[in-house]
Scaffold this active site. Sequence first.
Site, short mmCIF file in Angstrom:
data_model
loop_
_atom_site.label_atom_id
_atom_site.label_comp_id
_atom_site.label_asym_id
_atom_site.label_seq_id
_atom_site.Cartn_x
_atom_site.Cartn_y
_atom_site.Cartn_z
N HIS A 86 0.85 -1.18 0.12
CA HIS A 86 -0.21 0.10 0.16
C HIS A 86 0.94 1.14 -0.16
O HIS A 86 1.83 1.38 0.30
CB HIS A 86 -1.01 -0.07 1.27
CG HIS A 86 -0.38 0.10 2.58
ND1 HIS A 86 -0.41 1.18 3.38
CD2 HIS A 86 0.04 -1.10 3.34
CE1 HIS A 86 0.39 0.95 4.51
NE2 HIS A 86 0.39 -0.31 4.56
N ASP A 88 -0.62 4.43 0.83
CA ASP A 88 -1.07 5.49 1.87
C ASP A 88 -0.37 5.35 3.19
O ASP A 88 0.21 4.14 3.48
CB ASP A 88 -2.56 5.20 2.12
CG ASP A 88 -3.22 4.10 2.65
OD1 ASP A 88 -2.65 2.74 1.93
OD2 ASP A 88 -3.88 3.90 3.47
N ASP A 118 6.16 1.14 6.30
CA ASP A 118 4.86 0.69 6.14
C ASP A 118 4.15 1.76 5.33
O ASP A 118 3.90 2.77 5.75
CB ASP A 118 4.20 1.04 7.64
CG ASP A 118 2.71 0.57 7.78
OD1 ASP A 118 2.29 -0.17 6.52
OD2 ASP A 118 2.19 1.03 8.40
N GLU A 152 -5.11 1.37 2.81
CA GLU A 152 -5.18 0.30 3.64
C GLU A 152 -5.21 0.83 5.09
O GLU A 152 -5.77 0.05 5.79
CB GLU A 152 -3.58 -0.36 3.35
CG GLU A 152 -3.66 -1.68 4.14
CD GLU A 152 -3.04 -1.87 5.54
OE1 GLU A 152 -3.25 -2.86 6.20
OE2 GLU A 152 -2.53 -0.50 6.18
N GLU A 153 -4.69 1.91 5.42
CA GLU A 153 -4.66 2.56 6.88
C GLU A 153 -6.30 3.00 7.30
O GLU A 153 -6.50 3.29 8.31
CB GLU A 153 -3.80 3.67 6.95
CG GLU A 153 -2.56 3.29 6.59
CD GLU A 153 -1.64 2.46 7.54
OE1 GLU A 153 -2.52 2.00 8.47
OE2 GLU A 153 -0.47 1.85 7.12
N ASP A 176 3.56 -6.66 4.36
CA ASP A 176 3.25 -5.58 5.34
C ASP A 176 2.77 -6.13 6.74
O ASP A 176 1.99 -5.67 7.42
CB ASP A 176 1.65 -5.17 4.69
CG ASP A 176 1.24 -3.93 5.41
OD1 ASP A 176 2.26 -3.03 5.83
OD2 ASP A 176 0.11 -3.55 5.23
N HIS A 428 3.89 3.18 12.38
CA HIS A 428 2.85 4.28 13.03
C HIS A 428 3.28 5.15 14.06
O HIS A 428 2.69 5.89 14.69
CB HIS A 428 1.81 3.43 13.26
CG HIS A 428 0.81 2.65 12.39
ND1 HIS A 428 -0.40 2.25 12.46
CD2 HIS A 428 1.23 2.63 11.04
CE1 HIS A 428 -0.75 1.77 11.24
NE2 HIS A 428 0.18 1.91 10.45
ZN LIG Z 1 0.81 -1.31 6.56
#
Ligand SMILES: [Zn+2]
Length: 456
Positions: A86, A88, A118, A152-153, A176, A428
């Site tokens: 992903h 995003d 990520d 995805e997020e 991921d 994150h």
């Molecule tokens: Zn991810």
Amino acid sequence: MIDFLEEVYKRKNEMIEDIQTLCQIPSVLDETTTNEGQPFGIKCREALEAMLEIGKRDGFVCENVDGYAGHIDIGDHEETFGILGHLDVVPCNASGWNTEPYGATLENGKLYGRGVADDKGPLIAGYYAAKIIHELNLPVRMKTRIIFGCNEENGSKCMQYYFTKKPYPAMGFTPDAEFPVVYGEKAGVNFKITGTVDNDNLIGLYSGTRANIVPEVCEAYLTGSYKQYRESFLAYLSKHHLEGHVEEEGNHTKLVLIGKSAHASTPELGINGAVYMCHYLRTVSQNQLVEFIDKYFYNDCYGEKLGIAYTGLMGQLTVNLGVLNYKNGNVSMIVDMRVPHEVTDEQLTKKMHQSLDFYQLKETHELGKALYVDPQSELIQKLHNAYVEFTSDNVHQPQAIGGGTYAKTMPNCVAFGVEFPGGDNKIHQNNEEISIDDLMKATAIYAKALYDLIKE
Ligand SMILES: [Zn+2]
């Protein structure tokens, strides 16, 4: 014998530059700039176009699927192997970073920046794995389709849309999560519980804001002087090794209890502030919500007391009371559960409804999808073998997790890397990072695994 690691290192600088190109675009969901062709905002669109540009530069056939997602085809066979990543990212709090969050700064052998781990870095790793097999002219029977989404997020609406327009690959992986390989992902479900109970001496009870986190702090408001509660509450805290305090608020009392947060998929690692508060409150209040929570959640994050405990091929069902709001008799709470694939909706709710009915509470929920791929299958075995070949790690085995990845959006797909056991890429969080050597090693693992699965 092909030395995949050597082939990866030959392309090291190119890979770093491509990751930097992608990470310098702050592709956070932006609802203020959604439009045709950019359903998740302008920056997600720019990241999608940048990835497609990389594929075009290298001479591959690329497609933009209405701004939701895109793909790059490497090779030209009919049958397809999918690598899903992903583009995003989650937002950054710039003040907590040591480098520019969208700089993708290379320092001391690591890349620092939002998305490096990520998931833009791992996506580029998957892309180069397929590109190396192609450039070495290795004999294959399947093409590789690198598929990348932009949501995805925030619920993976990108892949849901993409697979209404494009066929599923025969099998695939998503870089991921973590190594060695994730063969199972429990189904997620949130029970939203509401109702009305008699107040007794409890005016308010508040804990948690997100169902997928074990709530740390719980606040309770009670009628009457703090003198009534102080001694017993402080004794309770000390007995259970908890932090907290008592405050006098006009003619009522506020109690604060501090537990320990954890991810809802591993509730046993946390101390649920709401549940521990209710265990205390039951000694000073007749409130029915307090009784309900204490009876069914105290000292139990596996649903034993609710009568829904289950241990399957993926491990145990887990339960987290994540959000609790109670004011003047009105109850609103969310319970997050991670459910093994063998458990049906009926098994989950039948017993629970009896408990809820007794307290006149109601619930709504939607059971998500679980993912389970036989650990003995060719897919898992070959992915795992490639991991062992480059790491000599025979200790860590294929695992099941409580979280959910892109792998759930497609049959025969599992999460594979990119974080190594014991590593922490600060996904994150502030100062997200990936080491170049790990990235090179991951790419070699991907190339080897992919080749083993698609060779003639
Ligand atoms: Zn991810």
